[in-house]
Design a protein around this motif. Structure first.
Motif, short mmCIF file in Angstrom:
data_model
loop_
_atom_site.label_atom_id
_atom_site.label_comp_id
_atom_site.label_asym_id
_atom_site.label_seq_id
_atom_site.Cartn_x
_atom_site.Cartn_y
_atom_site.Cartn_z
N TYR A 71 0.83 -1.20 0.00
CA TYR A 71 0.00 0.00 0.00
C TYR A 71 0.87 1.26 0.00
O TYR A 71 0.65 2.19 -0.78
CB TYR A 71 -0.91 0.02 1.23
N VAL A 126 -4.92 4.41 0.10
CA VAL A 126 -6.20 3.71 0.11
C VAL A 126 -7.05 4.24 1.25
O VAL A 126 -6.54 4.54 2.35
CB VAL A 126 -5.97 2.19 0.28
N ASP A 127 -8.36 4.39 0.98
CA ASP A 127 -9.28 4.81 2.03
C ASP A 127 -9.14 3.91 3.25
O ASP A 127 -9.13 2.68 3.14
CB ASP A 127 -10.72 4.76 1.50
N GLN A 156 -11.72 1.21 3.78
CA GLN A 156 -11.58 0.10 2.85
C GLN A 156 -10.50 -0.87 3.31
O GLN A 156 -10.69 -2.09 3.32
CB GLN A 156 -11.23 0.63 1.45
N SER A 157 -9.33 -0.32 3.66
CA SER A 157 -8.23 -1.20 4.05
C SER A 157 -8.53 -1.92 5.36
O SER A 157 -8.04 -3.03 5.60
CB SER A 157 -6.93 -0.40 4.18
N THR A 171 -10.29 -5.06 4.40
CA THR A 171 -9.33 -6.01 3.83
C THR A 171 -8.53 -6.69 4.92
O THR A 171 -8.36 -7.92 4.92
CB THR A 171 -8.37 -5.27 2.87
N TYR A 226 -8.39 -6.76 -1.36
CA TYR A 226 -7.07 -6.21 -1.67
C TYR A 226 -6.98 -5.85 -3.16
O TYR A 226 -6.45 -4.78 -3.53
CB TYR A 226 -6.00 -7.22 -1.29
N ASP A 233 -8.66 -2.61 -3.66
CA ASP A 233 -7.85 -1.49 -3.18
C ASP A 233 -6.75 -1.14 -4.18
O ASP A 233 -6.52 0.03 -4.50
CB ASP A 233 -7.22 -1.84 -1.83
#
Length: 445
Positions: free
Chosen positions: A205, A217-218, A221-222, A225, A268, A271
């Motif tokens: 990332y 990445v937001d 969101q992560s 994941t 992932y 993302d």
């Protein structure tokens, strides 16, 4: 990264890791371990631990010592622990491998080497976990959370491995024998799925955002994941341990873990695709183009797993599945990122101190992407061909693919050495006044 201290020993970790990777590939060509031998044989245990500890874990540790401080914007807890950790890990791995060779009859009986090697590995990984864990714990946000879960998974992996080593040496009692008989899948999932994969996700990332000029990445969101991946490992380790303890079988636990792991991989992929879509650097450098092949290999691993389960052939073909995951996804990503990381750190080490006071080359001037591309293409093509040969049970053709992998890795390693020697930097910009030629295996103080 400007102004960030450079890890003195990361290059040493990378060099030793590449040496272990080449050793593993030579073993494959020579017919030592899988697929020439069964997955449970001592020879295969040697091969697996050379790859997972010698290659992937050392490379990952070297990268983390440099980039965890970047993730949390804090200095490393203790820079003095890097070299002792490397020494313990290297010595422990050699002793463990010697123990496996003794177990297989290739060396005189000396099973005591197994627990001794395990203790040294636990000590080395313990230094890594404490050093990086205390550093990341200062600000556990974003990618640093992946690293913390990866380190926790490493602790579980090392604990299982130590029990196995003592059990093989006859020093773990009946409980150790039970864990040895049933716990190998738990050890593998914690190591490959938790320690190596989740940590690789977290580091990627940050590296992708840096090298593509892409927004992070937001965070929400992560989190999803990571949650899916962390639950997959937790279900495997905790649920698997309970299942082993109550002798109830691991099928349900591993099935749930597989579903959660697949969900994490899909999230992932979402993302990463978002980062590619929103990047400001439209032209992709070689390391990013090759990383896309690693992501494709990850997707291929997931699809292969689904296909094998659907035809009830997963157990029979688990070696091919693991080969694609280890060499296509994890090893491919590490090689692609090492190529860029070494160039980036070499530039910082050499030209960072004189930036603004003397003409300096760009990071891209340290590499020759046109020449290096063919080595990566050879490597990835060989991995994919090797996977097919394993699926169709063609061990002789597999050896040819392994030879091609050696050619690719040697070519990539040569490019990395050229980067450290500034061999592709032209004329007067190579070493302006105030700069020093970087050492090959460690960073200048």
């Amino acid at each position: 990264m400007i102004g960030t201290s450079i890890s003195r020993w990361s290059m040493t970790y990378f060099a030793m890791a590449l040496a272990w990777l080449l050793a593993a590939l030579v073993m494959m060509v020579a017919g030592i371990g899988y697929p020439a031998a069964d997955l449970a044989t001592p020879n295969t245990l040697v091969l697996v631990h050379v790859v997972c500890i010698g290659w992937l874990s050392l490379a990952m540790c070297g990268a983390l010592f440099q980039f965890v401080p970047v993730l949390v914007a804090k200095p490393l807890f203790s820079e003095k622990w890097e070299l002792p950790a490397l020494a313990l890990l290297s010595a422990g791995l050699v002793l463990l491998l010697a123990g496996f060779l003794s177990l297989g009859g290739r060396l005189p009986p000396a099973l005591w080497l197994l627990p001794l090697g395990a203790v040294m590995l636990v000590g080395g990984f313990g230094l890594v976990v404490v050093d990086l864990g205390l550093t990341a714990w200062l600000r556990p946000a974003g990618p640093a959370r992946f690293v913390l879960v990866g380190l926790a998974s490493l602790c579980a992996t090392a604990a299982f491995g130590a029990v196995f080593a003592f059990a093989l040496a006859g020093c773990a009692g009946s409980a150790g024998e039970v864990i040895l008989a049933e716990g190998i899948p738990l050890h593998a999932v914690a190591g490959l799925g938790g320690w190596l994969t989740l940590t690789a996700m977290g580091v990627s990332y940050r590296l992708l955002a840096m090298f593509m000029l892409s927004p992070d990445v937001d965070d929400q969101q992560s989190r999803w994941t990571l949650a899916a991946g962390a639950f997959a490992v937790a279900v495997t380790v905790a649920g698997g341990a309970l299942a082993v303890g109550f002798a109830s079988g691991l099928n349900v636990v591993l099935s749930i873990s597989a579903i959660l792991g697949l969900a994490s991989a899909v999230l992932y992929g979402r993302d990463i695709s978002g980062m590619f879509r929103l990047r400001k650097r439209r032209h992709l450098e070689l390391n990013m183009r090759m990383a896309t092949l690693s992501f494709a290999s990850l997707a291929g691993t997931g699809l292969l797993g689904i296909a094998l389960v659907s035809i009830d052939a997963f157990t029979e073909q688990i070696g091919a599945f693991a080969f694609l995951a280890i060499f296509g996804w994890l090893s491919g990503l590490v090689l692609a990122k090492l190529y860029k990381i070494v160039a980036f750190l070499t530039w910082l080490e050499t030209y960072g101190p004189v930036m603004g006071r003397a003409p300096t080359p760009r990071v891209q001037d340290l590499v020759a992407e046109g020449r290096a591309t063919k080595w990566f293409v050879i490597y990835y093509a060989a991995v994919w061909i090797g996977t097919v040969t394993l699926l169709i049970a063609e061990p002789n053709t597999f050896r040819i693919a392994a030879v091609a992998m050696i050619v690719g890795v040697v070519g990539i390693a040569r490019e990395i050495v050229r980067i450290r020697r500034l061999a592709d930097v032209a004329g007067p910009q190579r070493l302006p006044i105030g700069t020093v030629m970087p050492h090959l295996l460690y960073a200048n103080p």
